[in-house]
Scaffold this motif. Structure first.
Motif, PDB file in Angstrom:
ATOM      1  N   PRO A   4      13.651   5.427  -8.292  1.00 41.75           N
ATOM      2  CA  PRO A   4      14.861   6.253  -8.154  1.00 41.75           C
ATOM      3  C   PRO A   4      14.966   6.855  -6.756  1.00 41.75           C
ATOM      4  CG  PRO A   4      13.650   6.798 -10.159  1.00 41.75           C
ATOM      5  CD  PRO A   4      12.759   5.920  -9.348  1.00 41.75           C
ATOM      6  N   GLU A   5      16.166   7.064  -6.309  1.00 41.16           N
ATOM      7  CA  GLU A   5      16.386   7.666  -4.994  1.00 41.16           C
ATOM      8  C   GLU A   5      15.771   9.063  -4.962  1.00 41.16           C
ATOM      9  OE1 GLU A   5      20.053   8.707  -1.915  1.00 41.16           O
ATOM     10  OE2 GLU A   5      20.453   7.645  -3.798  1.00 41.16           O
ATOM     11  N   GLY A   6      15.109   9.357  -3.873  1.00 41.10           N
ATOM     12  CA  GLY A   6      14.478  10.658  -3.722  1.00 41.10           C
ATOM     13  C   GLY A   6      13.048  10.727  -4.226  1.00 41.10           C
ATOM     14  N   ARG A   7      12.543   9.667  -4.868  1.00 44.96           N
ATOM     15  CA  ARG A   7      11.157   9.635  -5.320  1.00 44.96           C
ATOM     16  C   ARG A   7      10.301   8.873  -4.326  1.00 44.96           C
ATOM     17  NH1 ARG A   7      10.160  10.835 -10.701  1.00 44.96           N
ATOM     18  NH2 ARG A   7       8.059  11.233  -9.889  1.00 44.96           N
ATOM     19  N   LEU A   8       9.027   9.222  -4.248  1.00 42.75           N
ATOM     20  CA  LEU A   8       8.062   8.524  -3.402  1.00 42.75           C
ATOM     21  C   LEU A   8       6.949   7.985  -4.285  1.00 42.75           C
ATOM     22  CD1 LEU A   8       7.665  11.011  -0.392  1.00 42.75           C
ATOM     23  CD2 LEU A   8       9.087   8.958  -0.490  1.00 42.75           C
ATOM     24  N   VAL A   9       6.420   6.835  -3.904  1.00 39.95           N
ATOM     25  CA  VAL A   9       5.348   6.219  -4.688  1.00 39.95           C
ATOM     26  C   VAL A   9       4.050   6.235  -3.890  1.00 39.95           C
ATOM     27  CG1 VAL A   9       6.889   4.791  -6.052  1.00 39.95           C
ATOM     28  CG2 VAL A   9       6.022   3.909  -3.877  1.00 39.95           C
ATOM     29  N   ALA A  10       2.940   6.300  -4.620  1.00 40.54           N
ATOM     30  CA  ALA A  10       1.619   6.271  -3.984  1.00 40.54           C
ATOM     31  C   ALA A  10       0.932   4.937  -4.206  1.00 40.54           C
ATOM     32  CB  ALA A  10       0.745   7.408  -4.517  1.00 40.54           C
ATOM     33  N   HIS A  11       1.121   4.361  -5.409  1.00 44.32           N
ATOM     34  CA  HIS A  11       0.507   3.072  -5.731  1.00 44.32           C
ATOM     35  C   HIS A  11       1.471   2.258  -6.579  1.00 44.32           C
ATOM     36  CE1 HIS A  11      -3.110   5.761  -5.180  1.00 44.32           C
ATOM     37  NE2 HIS A  11      -3.365   4.779  -4.312  1.00 44.32           N
ATOM     38  N   TRP A  62       6.224   2.387   5.116  1.00 45.32           N
ATOM     39  CA  TRP A  62       5.154   2.292   4.122  1.00 45.32           C
ATOM     40  C   TRP A  62       5.736   2.161   2.719  1.00 45.32           C
ATOM     41  CZ3 TRP A  62       2.769   3.675  -0.221  1.00 45.32           C
ATOM     42  CH2 TRP A  62       1.415   3.342  -0.368  1.00 45.32           C
ATOM     43  N   GLN A  63       6.712   2.994   2.397  1.00 48.00           N
ATOM     44  CA  GLN A  63       7.349   2.945   1.080  1.00 48.00           C
ATOM     45  C   GLN A  63       8.031   1.602   0.836  1.00 48.00           C
ATOM     46  OE1 GLN A  63       7.632   5.518  -1.518  1.00 48.00           O
ATOM     47  NE2 GLN A  63       5.818   6.206  -0.395  1.00 48.00           N
ATOM     48  N   GLU A  64       8.774   1.139   1.814  1.00 44.88           N
ATOM     49  CA  GLU A  64       9.475  -0.138   1.660  1.00 44.88           C
ATOM     50  C   GLU A  64       8.490  -1.287   1.491  1.00 44.88           C
ATOM     51  OE1 GLU A  64      11.780  -0.183   5.178  1.00 44.88           O
ATOM     52  OE2 GLU A  64      13.255   1.291   4.447  1.00 44.88           O
ATOM     53  N   GLY A  65       7.379  -1.228   2.224  1.00 45.97           N
ATOM     54  CA  GLY A  65       6.385  -2.285   2.124  1.00 45.97           C
ATOM     55  C   GLY A  65       5.759  -2.359   0.746  1.00 45.97           C
ATOM     56  N   LEU A  66       5.409  -1.196   0.155  1.00 41.34           N
ATOM     57  CA  LEU A  66       4.795  -1.202  -1.171  1.00 41.34           C
ATOM     58  C   LEU A  66       5.790  -1.667  -2.236  1.00 41.34           C
ATOM     59  CD1 LEU A  66       2.350  -0.590  -2.933  1.00 41.34           C
ATOM     60  CD2 LEU A  66       3.184   1.762  -3.165  1.00 41.34           C
ATOM     61  N   ILE A  67       7.047  -1.243  -2.124  1.00 47.81           N
ATOM     62  CA  ILE A  67       8.060  -1.644  -3.105  1.00 47.81           C
ATOM     63  C   ILE A  67       8.295  -3.155  -3.042  1.00 47.81           C
ATOM     64  CG2 ILE A  67      10.494  -1.426  -3.733  1.00 47.81           C
ATOM     65  CD1 ILE A  67      10.290   1.521  -2.761  1.00 47.81           C
ATOM     66  N   GLU A  68       8.333  -3.686  -1.822  1.00 46.50           N
ATOM     67  CA  GLU A  68       8.504  -5.131  -1.665  1.00 46.50           C
ATOM     68  C   GLU A  68       7.292  -5.877  -2.215  1.00 46.50           C
ATOM     69  OE1 GLU A  68       8.711  -8.480   1.902  1.00 46.50           O
ATOM     70  OE2 GLU A  68       9.134  -6.381   2.375  1.00 46.50           O
ATOM     71  N   GLU A  69       6.132  -5.361  -1.957  1.00 47.01           N
ATOM     72  CA  GLU A  69       4.906  -6.000  -2.439  1.00 47.01           C
ATOM     73  C   GLU A  69       4.869  -6.041  -3.967  1.00 47.01           C
ATOM     74  OE1 GLU A  69       0.343  -4.622  -2.217  1.00 47.01           O
ATOM     75  OE2 GLU A  69       1.270  -4.983  -0.254  1.00 47.01           O
ATOM     76  N   ALA A  70       5.306  -4.952  -4.592  1.00 47.99           N
ATOM     77  CA  ALA A  70       5.315  -4.913  -6.056  1.00 47.99           C
ATOM     78  C   ALA A  70       6.347  -5.878  -6.631  1.00 47.99           C
ATOM     79  CB  ALA A  70       5.599  -3.489  -6.526  1.00 47.99           C
ATOM     80  N   ALA A  71       7.449  -6.065  -5.909  1.00 50.19           N
ATOM     81  CA  ALA A  71       8.513  -6.929  -6.405  1.00 50.19           C
ATOM     82  C   ALA A  71       8.192  -8.408  -6.228  1.00 50.19           C
ATOM     83  CB  ALA A  71       9.824  -6.591  -5.695  1.00 50.19           C
ATOM     84  N   ARG A  78       1.697  -2.844   6.009  1.00 55.35           N
ATOM     85  CA  ARG A  78       2.191  -1.473   6.000  1.00 55.35           C
ATOM     86  C   ARG A  78       1.496  -0.659   7.086  1.00 55.35           C
ATOM     87  NH1 ARG A  78       0.544  -0.063   0.253  1.00 55.35           N
ATOM     88  NH2 ARG A  78      -0.210  -2.205   0.097  1.00 55.35           N
ATOM     89  N   PRO A  79       2.173   0.313   7.664  1.00 59.99           N
ATOM     90  CA  PRO A  79       1.555   1.101   8.741  1.00 59.99           C
ATOM     91  C   PRO A  79       0.438   1.979   8.195  1.00 59.99           C
ATOM     92  CG  PRO A  79       3.664   2.055   8.115  1.00 59.99           C
ATOM     93  CD  PRO A  79       3.562   0.747   7.388  1.00 59.99           C
ATOM     94  N   PRO A  80      -0.550   2.336   9.023  1.00 53.83           N
ATOM     95  CA  PRO A  80      -1.613   3.257   8.583  1.00 53.83           C
ATOM     96  C   PRO A  80      -0.999   4.563   8.087  1.00 53.83           C
ATOM     97  CG  PRO A  80      -2.146   2.279  10.711  1.00 53.83           C
ATOM     98  CD  PRO A  80      -0.721   1.917  10.434  1.00 53.83           C
ATOM     99  N   HIS A  81      -1.641   5.164   7.097  1.00 51.45           N
ATOM    100  CA  HIS A  81      -1.066   6.384   6.535  1.00 51.45           C
ATOM    101  C   HIS A  81      -2.009   7.590   6.665  1.00 51.45           C
ATOM    102  CE1 HIS A  81      -3.406   4.634   3.157  1.00 51.45           C
ATOM    103  NE2 HIS A  81      -3.623   5.884   2.806  1.00 51.45           N
ATOM    104  N   ASN A  82      -2.959   7.516   7.604  1.00 47.40           N
ATOM    105  CA  ASN A  82      -3.942   8.594   7.712  1.00 47.40           C
ATOM    106  C   ASN A  82      -3.688   9.572   8.855  1.00 47.40           C
ATOM    107  OD1 ASN A  82      -4.528   6.798   9.730  1.00 47.40           O
ATOM    108  ND2 ASN A  82      -6.651   6.443   9.130  1.00 47.40           N
ATOM    109  N   ASP A  83      -2.654   9.354   9.657  1.00 42.59           N
ATOM    110  CA  ASP A  83      -2.387  10.260  10.776  1.00 42.59           C
ATOM    111  C   ASP A  83      -1.622  11.514  10.355  1.00 42.59           C
ATOM    112  OD1 ASP A  83      -3.682   8.838  12.760  1.00 42.59           O
ATOM    113  OD2 ASP A  83      -1.893   7.747  13.403  1.00 42.59           O
ATOM    114  N   ALA A  84      -0.620  11.346   9.508  1.00 42.27           N
ATOM    115  CA  ALA A  84       0.269  12.464   9.187  1.00 42.27           C
ATOM    116  C   ALA A  84      -0.484  13.610   8.524  1.00 42.27           C
ATOM    117  CB  ALA A  84       1.409  11.976   8.291  1.00 42.27           C
ATOM    118  N   GLY A  85      -1.291  13.304   7.522  1.00 44.68           N
ATOM    119  CA  GLY A  85      -2.038  14.361   6.845  1.00 44.68           C
ATOM    120  C   GLY A  85      -3.048  15.034   7.753  1.00 44.68           C
TER     121      GLY A  85
END
Length: 443
Positions: A4-11, A62-71, A78-85
């Protein structure tokens, strides 16, 4: 399953077809990390790092990559996700410079702990140009506004910012708690069910150990008669049990070969853990052959007839893929045979427990223990937080490598002083380890 729009996925979706929503994973990891770190007063710090460890997953790519991978079922880059945190934590920790190295917990939660000098250089670069990571941070803040509160997490009361060893151990212990929490929360999504072992009370284990030891001793005396050596071993054992009532700290078990060091050490450790509400016993032995022998003896005294095993044997020669083997209740301490259940079930418990030492009684090698304390990889360091509030029995302590004595003793001292560890130095030829400060008793 669409997102859904506005949701983020982790796995990606698990077996039941449901996405692992970002906020569920972030808060689940944070709460579990808090629980792991509470014994040393680091709960707030671990929660913050666990909650924010995947903030980089908010990036559109990152989000688009995981959604495409699942589909499509095809791996995507996907880009690294350890810098932002890491940057988010570093900004919050500015008022407390001693906590800044903890940014490395997030930076290395997949790749491993890096030297603080390397983490600091990366943070400096991110602070100079944070446009991309800020986009990810603000996308996450849309579903979790609390990540922008900007407050500095509380450090443990005992932390001296000038003590580099204390800061280093805090980073390592917190890293271990966060990595384990992350892996467990992720595993619970893909394989629903219990992934954290129910608590086993040390008083229960101590009573089982003593009852079976007494049964085995009585059986031996019926068949062979009581000898002067049996009486000597029993006297030594009872003295060790009296010493177990002492305060947590450093103890020496100085017994000659044949005096029952294995059973005396185990009895002291379980009795001491029972009296002081400690969580587990870890026996480290320098030689695999002795490790296997000790594990078999302890299994005969502690493993239940039904239910999860108690004793985890962990070393390079232990085959955790083999069927689960355990000694029957009737087997005494002189029995080294291991009997598998009918049909031989795959040893899934041991395979999972070796990943994070989630077991009440662990028999391992000294090398594996040192690797756990000093390693920088997630798979090795994940076990470290399990050492808090435990009894560590270092068997054949004279075999510690001379050239590594200073860092080993410094780390063990830190575990005793700040992480609730009781250390037992066991040997027939006790070395003089004056570097290990603190209470030094005999048991």
């Amino acid at each position: 399953m669409p997102v859904p729009e506005g949701r983020l996925v982790a796995h990606s979706p698990g077996h039941q077809g449901a996405w692992h929503w970002y906020e569920d994973h972030a808060r689940g990891t944070g709460e579990l990390a808090r629980r792991f770190a509470e014994p040393w007063g680091g709960g707030d710090l671990a929660y913050r790092l666990g909650r924010d460890h995947d903030t980089g997953k908010g990036a559109c790519a990152w989000q688009e990559g995981l959604i495409e991978e699942a589909a499509t079922g095809r791996k995507t880059r996907r880009p690294p996700h350890n810098d932002a945190g890491a940057l988010l934590f570093a900004r919050a920790a500015e008022p407390s410079p001693a906590l800044l190295p903890c940014a490395g917990v997030i930076k290395g939660h997949h790749t491993g702990l890096s030297a603080w000098s390397e983490v600091r250089l990366r943070l400096k670069a991110l602070m100079a140009d944070s446009s991309e990571v800020d986009k990810a941070i603000h996308r996450v803040a849309a579903v979790m506004p609390d990540i922008l509160d900007g407050s500095c997490p509380a450090a443990p009361d005992w932390l001296d910012p000038r003590d580099k060893i204390a800061v280093e151990m805090l980073v390592r212990m917190t890293y271990s708690a966060v990595v384990d929490a992350d892996r467990l929360d992720t595993a619970a999504h893909f394989r629903p069910g219990t992934h954290i072992r129910p608590h086993v009370g040390m008083p229960e284990l101590w009573e089982r150990y003593e009852a079976r030891r007494q049964e085995a001793l009585a059986e031996r005396q019926r068949s062979k008669g009581a000898s002067w050596l049996d009486k000597l071993r029993e006297n030594v054992y009872q003295e060790a049990l009296e010493a177990a009532a002492g305060k947590p700290g450093v103890y020496r078990l100085h017994l000659p070969t044949g005096a029952g060091k294995t059973f005396t050490g185990g009895g002291f450790a379980l009795r001491h853990a029972s009296l002081h509400e400690l969580r587990r016993v870890i026996v480290a032995v320098p030689f695999i052959s002795i490790t296997e022998q000790n594990a078999a003896e302890y299994r005969s005294l502690l493993d239940p007839e039904q239910g999860p095993p108690v004793v985890l044997e962990h070393h390079s020669a232990a085959n955790v893929e083999a069927p689960q083997r355990r000694a029957p209740q009737s087997a005494g301490p002189s029995t080294n045979m291991r009997h598998s259940r009918k049909g031989g079930q795959p040893n899934r418990w041991a395979k999972l427990a070796t990943e994070n030492w989630d077991a009440p009684f662990i028999v391992t090698t000294t090398v594996r223990l040192i690797e756990t304390i000093f390693g920088n990889t997630p798979w090795a360091t994940r076990r470290l937080h399990r050492l808090a509030n435990s009894v560590i029995v270092l068997d054949e302590v004279q075999a510690l490598p001379d050239r590594l004595l200073t860092p080993i003793l410094s780390s063990l001292r830190e575990l005793v002083e700040h992480y609730g560890v009781t250390l037992v130095l066991s040997s027939a030829t006790q070395p003089e380890l004056a570097a290990l400060r603190g209470p030094n008793r005999s048991c």
